[in-house]
Design an enzyme around this catalytic site. Structure first.
Site, PDB file in Angstrom:
ATOM      1  CE  LYS A   1      -2.125  16.971 -11.477  1.00 49.91           C
ATOM      2  NZ  LYS A   1      -3.413  16.577 -10.893  1.00 49.91           N
TER       3      LYS A   1
ATOM      4  CE  LYS B   1      -3.883   0.232   2.405  1.00 52.83           C
ATOM      5  NZ  LYS B   1      -4.834   0.058   3.542  1.00 52.83           N
TER       6      LYS B   1
ATOM      7  CE1 TYR C   1      11.347  -2.160   0.471  1.00 53.30           C
ATOM      8  CE2 TYR C   1      12.994  -3.476  -0.677  1.00 53.30           C
ATOM      9  CZ  TYR C   1      12.646  -2.321   0.004  1.00 53.30           C
ATOM     10  OH  TYR C   1      13.580  -1.341   0.204  1.00 53.30           O
TER      11      TYR C   1
HETATM   12  P1  NAD Z   1      13.180   2.339   8.061  1.00 55.44           P
HETATM   13  O1  NAD Z   1      12.219   1.238   8.269  1.00 55.44           O
HETATM   14  O2  NAD Z   1      14.132   2.673   9.164  1.00 55.44           O
HETATM   15  O3  NAD Z   1      12.422   3.674   7.655  1.00 55.44           O
HETATM   16  C1  NAD Z   1      11.191   3.697   6.982  1.00 55.44           C
HETATM   17  C2  NAD Z   1      10.316   4.755   7.621  1.00 55.44           C
HETATM   18  O4  NAD Z   1       9.077   4.836   6.890  1.00 55.44           O
HETATM   19  C3  NAD Z   1       9.957   4.441   9.076  1.00 55.44           C
HETATM   20  O5  NAD Z   1      10.124   5.588   9.886  1.00 55.44           O
HETATM   21  C4  NAD Z   1       8.477   4.036   8.987  1.00 55.44           C
HETATM   22  O6  NAD Z   1       7.781   4.266  10.199  1.00 55.44           O
HETATM   23  C5  NAD Z   1       7.999   4.898   7.827  1.00 55.44           C
HETATM   24  N1  NAD Z   1       6.781   4.385   7.168  1.00 55.44           N
HETATM   25  C6  NAD Z   1       6.586   3.143   6.662  1.00 55.44           C
HETATM   26  N2  NAD Z   1       5.341   3.055   6.135  1.00 55.44           N
HETATM   27  C7  NAD Z   1       4.758   4.277   6.304  1.00 55.44           C
HETATM   28  C8  NAD Z   1       3.493   4.827   5.967  1.00 55.44           C
HETATM   29  N3  NAD Z   1       2.532   4.100   5.365  1.00 55.44           N
HETATM   30  N4  NAD Z   1       3.230   6.122   6.286  1.00 55.44           N
HETATM   31  C9  NAD Z   1       4.170   6.879   6.898  1.00 55.44           C
HETATM   32  N5  NAD Z   1       5.385   6.419   7.243  1.00 55.44           N
HETATM   33  C10 NAD Z   1       5.674   5.133   6.952  1.00 55.44           C
HETATM   34  O7  NAD Z   1      13.987   1.977   6.720  1.00 55.44           O
HETATM   35  P2  NAD Z   1      15.245   2.681   6.022  1.00 55.44           P
HETATM   36  O8  NAD Z   1      16.326   1.675   5.946  1.00 55.44           O
HETATM   37  O9  NAD Z   1      15.506   4.000   6.633  1.00 55.44           O
HETATM   38  O10 NAD Z   1      14.683   2.863   4.548  1.00 55.44           O
HETATM   39  C11 NAD Z   1      14.188   4.118   4.080  1.00 55.44           C
HETATM   40  C12 NAD Z   1      13.825   4.004   2.613  1.00 55.44           C
HETATM   41  O11 NAD Z   1      14.979   3.651   1.844  1.00 55.44           O
HETATM   42  C13 NAD Z   1      12.767   2.949   2.313  1.00 55.44           C
HETATM   43  O12 NAD Z   1      11.890   3.430   1.322  1.00 55.44           O
HETATM   44  C14 NAD Z   1      13.566   1.780   1.775  1.00 55.44           C
HETATM   45  O13 NAD Z   1      12.802   1.002   0.891  1.00 55.44           O
HETATM   46  C15 NAD Z   1      14.711   2.498   1.071  1.00 55.44           C
HETATM   47  N6  NAD Z   1      15.898   1.625   0.994  1.00 55.44           N
HETATM   48  C16 NAD Z   1      16.694   1.406   2.077  1.00 55.44           C
HETATM   49  C17 NAD Z   1      17.802   0.570   1.970  1.00 55.44           C
HETATM   50  C18 NAD Z   1      18.733   0.310   3.124  1.00 55.44           C
HETATM   51  O14 NAD Z   1      19.712  -0.443   2.944  1.00 55.44           O
HETATM   52  N7  NAD Z   1      18.547   0.883   4.288  1.00 55.44           N
HETATM   53  C19 NAD Z   1      18.083  -0.056   0.740  1.00 55.44           C
HETATM   54  C20 NAD Z   1      17.227   0.169  -0.325  1.00 55.44           C
HETATM   55  C21 NAD Z   1      16.145   1.037  -0.204  1.00 55.44           C
END
Ligand code: NAD
Ligand code: UDP
Length: 310
Positions: free
Chosen positions: A105, A91, A145
């Site tokens: 936008k 979602k 994912y």
């Molecule tokens: P994380 O889980 O620490 O951070 C994700 C944040 O998004 C959290 O604070 C969570 O509460 C918030 N969140 C999730 N769903 C939500 C929603 N529906 N509404 C509002 N907030 C929401 O993860 P991260 O490692 O900091 O990753 C951050 C981003 O970077 C993500 O999009 C992840 O896919 C991407 N990413 C991270 C890595 C990595 O190695 N850390 C690698 C590839 C991509």
């Protein structure tokens, strides 16, 4: 500028917020704390340039004041988290990205999507270049994912083509550093808590699969450079120094000054065999490359983790 950061209370998001506030911007964090926490932003308590809004971005939200930039990071990110939260993950990738694009936008704001190396799945092209389409199992344990992020990229491009929204897409490769949740199941927090508790380091499979680990300050620098200097096509951000997981465990142990044993556990289904970013595009387009090596980055992360493990 006035900058929205979705997922700003997470691991990477909170480091980005530190940098943006440090540069004098106003920041609005949208986060439902599903995998993040307010504690990651506690260092900014009392800073009136930071506004934290508890909100699930899979539901619409309308902000009255002008927005200049949107960094869209909200999504569970660790394999353990997203397999526990598959519907929330799909979602937020679909509806959450739609809502953030609607905001971009409405405000004529530039928007950056935090996509992932997982769009390449278990890659058949190595190292991974942005032109590679990937090898993803949509119905496997990582499908929720990988496909959410692939849909999010497609939606970004549709908004660019149809509504002329100014987009950025970064594909983040394994990133680590302080503020990862120590029980989030990813390999760096797993090894951190094992070393600090004096438990064996768990290697999944025989440890011959590879990863390339980027320190969080390098990633955030690349993300901000791409927002301001990048173009509208996807760009890989990560550290190209590739290790097998067994080599990584041995290096981790050595840097931590520990001689704990390594134990093998079953390899999870669809665990990518090899992963390493080709960062030629980021080097050329942004003049960016990672500066922090594993020894320095792991030392900082270990220092942070000491005292946090019971
Ligand atoms: P994380 O889980 O620490 O951070 C994700 C944040 O998004 C959290 O604070 C969570 O509460 C918030 N969140 C999730 N769903 C939500 C929603 N529906 N509404 C509002 N907030 C929401 O993860 P991260 O490692 O900091 O990753 C951050 C981003 O970077 C993500 O999009 C992840 O896919 C991407 N990413 C991270 C890595 C990595 O190695 N850390 C690698 C590839 C991509
Ligand atoms: N892994 C491991 N031991 C652990 C946790 C993970 O060997 O305790 C492996 C995992 O199988 C994968 C790699 O480390 O091959 C990186 O896993 P992580 O969950 O950090 O992220 P991924 O890159 O798989 O998304």
């Amino acid at each position: 500028m006035r900058i929205v950061v979705s997922g700003g209370a997470g691991f990477i998001g909170s480091h980005l917020v530190d940098r943006l506030l440090g540069e004098g911007h106003r920041v609005v964090v949208l986060d439902n704390f599903i995998t993040g926490s307010r504690a990651n932003l506690a260092q900014h308590d009392g800073n009136d340039r930071l506004c934290i809004v508890e909100h699930d971005i899979s539901k619409p939200i309308y902000l009255a004041e002008r927005i200049d930039r949107i960094y869209h990071l909200a999504s569970p990110a660790s394999p353990v988290d997203y397999q526990k939260l598959p519907i929330q993950t799909l979602k937020v990738g679909a509806l959450g990205t739609h809502n953030m694009l609607g905001m971009a936008k409405a405000h004529a704001a530039r928007i950056l999507l935090a996509s992932t190396s997982e769009v390449y799945g278990d890659p058949e092209v190595h190292p991974q270049v942005e032109s590679y389409w990937g090898h993803v199992n949509p119905v496997g344990p990582r499908g929720c994912y990988d496909e959410a992020k692939r849909f999010a990229e497609a939606l970004m491009v549709a908004y660019r083509n149809f509504h002329k929204v100014d987009i950025r897409i970064i594909r983040i490769f394994n990133t680590y550093g302080p503020r990862m949740r120590l029980n989030d199941g990813r390999v760096v927090p797993a090894f951190l808590s094992q070393v600090l508790r004096g438990e064996p380091l768990t290697i999944f499979g025989d440890g011959s699969q590879t990863r390339s680990f980027c320190y969080v300050s390098d990633l955030v620098a690349g993300m901000m450079a791409n927002m301001e200097k990048g173009d509208q096509d996807p760009v890989n951000l990560g550290n190209p120094a590739e290790l097998t997981i067994r080599q990584f465990a041995e290096e981790f142990r050595r840097l931590a000054g520990s001689d704990l044993p390594l134990v093998e556990k079953p390899l999870p289904q669809d665990d990518p065999r090899r992963r390493r970013p080709d960062i030629t595009r980021a080097r050329t387009l942004l003049g960016w490359e990672p500066k922090v090596g594993l020894a320095e980055g792991l030392a900082k992360t270990l220092e942070w983790a000491r005292g946090r493990v019971a």
